[in-house]
Design a protein around this motif. Structure first.
Motif, short mmCIF file in Angstrom:
data_model
loop_
_atom_site.label_atom_id
_atom_site.label_comp_id
_atom_site.label_asym_id
_atom_site.label_seq_id
_atom_site.Cartn_x
_atom_site.Cartn_y
_atom_site.Cartn_z
N ALA A 1 -54.59 14.91 103.89
CA ALA A 1 -54.08 13.56 103.59
C ALA A 1 -55.18 12.53 103.77
N LEU A 2 -56.01 12.73 104.79
CA LEU A 2 -57.14 11.81 105.02
C LEU A 2 -58.16 11.92 103.90
N ALA A 3 -58.37 13.15 103.44
CA ALA A 3 -59.32 13.36 102.34
C ALA A 3 -58.80 12.69 101.07
N LEU A 4 -57.50 12.82 100.84
CA LEU A 4 -56.90 12.21 99.64
C LEU A 4 -56.94 10.69 99.73
N ALA A 5 -56.78 10.15 100.94
CA ALA A 5 -56.76 8.70 101.11
C ALA A 5 -58.15 8.09 100.89
N GLY A 6 -59.20 8.92 101.05
CA GLY A 6 -60.58 8.44 100.85
C GLY A 6 -60.94 7.44 101.92
N GLU A 7 -61.42 6.25 101.48
CA GLU A 7 -61.87 5.22 102.43
C GLU A 7 -60.69 4.58 103.17
N ARG B 1 -57.68 3.98 105.44
CA ARG B 1 -57.25 4.61 106.69
C ARG B 1 -55.90 4.03 107.14
N ASP B 2 -55.15 3.46 106.19
CA ASP B 2 -53.84 2.89 106.49
C ASP B 2 -52.86 4.01 106.85
N PRO B 3 -52.32 4.02 108.09
CA PRO B 3 -51.42 5.10 108.50
C PRO B 3 -50.19 5.26 107.59
N GLN B 4 -49.74 4.10 107.07
CA GLN B 4 -48.56 4.14 106.19
C GLN B 4 -48.88 4.91 104.89
N LEU B 5 -50.05 4.60 104.37
CA LEU B 5 -50.48 5.28 103.13
C LEU B 5 -50.65 6.79 103.38
N ILE B 6 -51.25 7.11 104.53
CA ILE B 6 -51.48 8.52 104.86
C ILE B 6 -50.15 9.25 105.02
N ALA B 7 -49.19 8.60 105.67
CA ALA B 7 -47.85 9.20 105.83
C ALA B 7 -47.20 9.40 104.46
N GLU B 8 -47.38 8.41 103.58
CA GLU B 8 -46.80 8.47 102.24
C GLU B 8 -47.44 9.63 101.44
N LEU B 9 -48.77 9.75 101.57
CA LEU B 9 -49.46 10.85 100.87
C LEU B 9 -48.96 12.20 101.39
N ARG B 10 -48.75 12.29 102.70
CA ARG B 10 -48.25 13.54 103.29
C ARG B 10 -46.90 13.90 102.69
#
Lengths: 313, 288
Positions: free
Chosen positions: A35-41, A43-52
């Motif tokens: 998820a971090l790799a997909l988020a790239g630069e 580091r918004d936790p909400q975005l990372i949770a959404e990607l997961r």
């Protein structure tokens, strides 16, 4: 014959299943959290949770695989993060360009490699044979990307005969299309030409030593008739099947050729996806290429079955 | 008795594999070129006339001269020094990736061929799946997921080449395990692992050696391709593939930047191919 075809198709199914596991397994190579790799630069936790959640990364790995395979079977290869387009659409749009390039390359390889192999076998251990062998060895040793650069230097920079890069659709201008594609096709064909030459040579040498060729000569048939009617017809069978397999290999070689000549095909799609960390596109391209390769192998086997009377007997 | 004596004569007269290799001109040329490039790579710090990453903006894109035999690049680095150091990356990648392929491929091939049954079938389907993915595309995909670096490129190339070794060794094992000496070892009660390692493995070394030599050629090309795409050796460290990638952008202003790295790759790959072909003929039991 039908039994053979059905059996051959059935054998391909487990291979495709394992290919899907290999392609899915690629994402396990990602160091750290995908998820971090997909988020790239970002580091918004909400975005990372959404990607997961979107990519089911919160699920066990086997369930992630089943969801992915389920989607693939419905024609959904995922979505490009960068281009915001379905991967299937991207592949469909880019595939014809690469197919044209690969087809032109296989045509060049056939027209150059097979006659070279025939001459090399017929004129064994002469200057022609040695020359053809040097060309073949160079074909498999010279990196295609260097050959491409050198051809650009000669034909575009020094002589100004051909464009160095770019692509024109055949529907817009066929002559311009051919002008932009001939140099990349020649570069892409270099390895296949060498392989065709070597296989044709060894197949011809084996056939030329056979009893029926000796009989044909003993009957007083003229040499061209012996070579083309008797020897080549049998020697060409393995080369024909090799052609189908080589078409798959050319898809792989197209990655570099398209990069050098800036051709917007399948190969450029995967390289751009790699640098944009567009993993769904990378997986989609690998899956499509591998499936295509299995299909071409299947075709090669069926062609071999159809053109070889001994197999049907 | 006469027949036995004649056979012994043939056996005695049959030259060693190395001597047979030395009889082949192509293989000898290949061997010499490989030795020369390995020596260059090993002695790079002493052979390179300049620091390969030292820039000099007064010497940007200079054509070959007495001071800089092969010219300079877009930021004034000496091309000869970069080419010499680049040999390290290319040969290292070629050899290490093949070692990775062998390290995994040999045990898996032995296991597959020796165990037979469902283990063999399962492993062969997995190998088929890997082989169905075109070599470079799979290597690019793996390098992309692992991240761009020379180490990751070597891992990607090694893993992509591994199935070829698994299949080759499995085939050889299947052929060897029906031989009388393996049957005898089994009848004597030797454990499976001992039979596989002591009796089967030494008899399949020759084809592995041939394949390894040819695989180094392919791996060297693949590393150059990955570095050319920016997935291998990272700047400012030199590698032949990345040097070509930069040279492409200056092809009309400084064509010499593209000549040497490409020529070096082609020469090394050709040398390994010649050596591999020669080894195949020299190690062929039918060749006397």
């Amino acid at each position: 014959m039908l039994t053979y075809i059905i059996r051959r198709i059935l054998i391909s199914i487990p291979t495709i299943v394992f290919v899907s596991i290999v392609v899915f397994g690629l994402q396990l190579l990602l160091p750290g959290d995908p998820a971090l790799a997909l988020a790239g630069e970002e580091r918004d936790p909400q975005l990372i949770a959404e990607l997961r959640r979107i990519y089911h990364l919160d699920q066990p790995i086997w369930r992630q695989y089943l969801i992915w395979v389920g989607n693939v079977l419905q024609g959904n290869l995922g979505e490009s993060i960068r281009l915001k387009m379905p991967v299937g659409d991207l592949v469909t749009a880019k595939l014809p360009v690469t197919m044209q390039l690969a087809s032109m390359a296989i045509l060049i390889a056939t027209c150059v490699g097979i006659p070279m192999g025939i001459v090399s076998a017929v004129k064994k251990e002469t200057i022609l044979d040695y020359g053809a062998n040097v060309v073949a060895l160079s074909g498999i040793s010279v990196p295609s990307f260097w050959l491409g650069i050198m051809m650009i230097l000669l034909f575009s920079v020094n002589l100004g005969w051909l464009p160095a890069s770019g692509f024109v659709k055949p529907s817009e201008s066929l002559s311009q299309n051919l002008k932009t594609m001939i140099m990349p096709a020649f570069v892409l064909s270099s390895v296949t030409t060498a392989i065709f030459m070597r296989h044709t040579r060894s197949a011809m040498l084996a056939v030329l030593r056979s009893d029926y060729v000796r009989t044909a000569r003993a009957k007083g048939l003229r040499e061209p008739r012996v070579i083309f009617r008797h020897a080549l017809r049998n020697a060409i069978i393995p080369v024909v099947t090799l052609g189908a397999i080589q078409l798959g290999e050319l898809m792989s070689g197209a990655v570099l050729t398209e990069q050098i000549f800036t051709i917007p095909g399948f190969g450029k799609l995967i390289v751009d996806a790699v640098f944009n960390r567009d993993y769904a596109v990378v997986q989609g391209v690998v899956l499509c290429t591998a499936t295509g390769f299995i299909f071409l192998n299947l075709c090669a086997d069926l062609i071999y079955f159809l053109v070889n009377p001994r197999m049907r007997g | 008795m006469v027949a036995v004596a004649a056979t012994e004569d043939v056996l005695i007269q049959r030259p060693s594999a190395f001597r047979r290799l030395l009889r082949r001109k192509g293989a000898v040329v290949g061997l010499v070129v490989v030795v020369v490039f390995v020596t260059i790579a090993l002695l790079a710090p002493w052979l390179a006339p300049y620091d390969p990453i030292a820039t000099n903006f007064l010497l940007v894109r200079k054509a070959p001269s007495a001071l800089h035999w092969l010219g300079t690049d877009e930021i004034g680095r000496d091309l000869a020094s970069r080419l010499i150091y680049g040999a390290r990356a290319s040969l290292q990648a070629g050899v290490i990736s093949v070692m990775i392929a062998i390290a995994f491929g040999v045990p898996l091939g032995l296991l597959s061929g020796y165990s037979k049954g469902w283990v063999d079938s399962l492993m062969m389907r997995i190998v088929d799946a890997f082989l169905a993915c075109p070599f470079l595309i799979l290597a690019i995909a793996m390098a992309a997921f692992l991240g761009p670096s020379l180490t990751n490129a070597m891992i990607a190339i090694g893993l992509t080449q591994m199935p070829i070794f698994v299949r080759l060794i499995r085939g050889q094992v299947l052929a060897v395990t029906v031989e009388d000496y393996v049957e005898a070892a089994r009848a004597l009660g030797n454990p499976h692992l001992r039979i596989a390692v002591r009796h089967v493995l030494p008899n399949i070394v020759a084809p592995v050696l041939v394949q390894a030599t040819l695989a180094i050629a392919q791996a060297t090309l693949a590393e150059a391709a990955l570095s050319f795409l920016g997935l291998g050796q990272q700047p400012p460290e030199p590698s032949w593939g990345s040097m070509l990638n930069v040279a492409r952008q200056f092809i009309s202003q400084a064509p010499w930047m593209a000549w040497w790295p490409g020529l070096a790759i082609a020469t090394v790959v050709l040398a390994f191919n010649l050596l591999g072909d020669g080894l195949r003929d020299a190690l062929d039991p039918k060749e006397v």
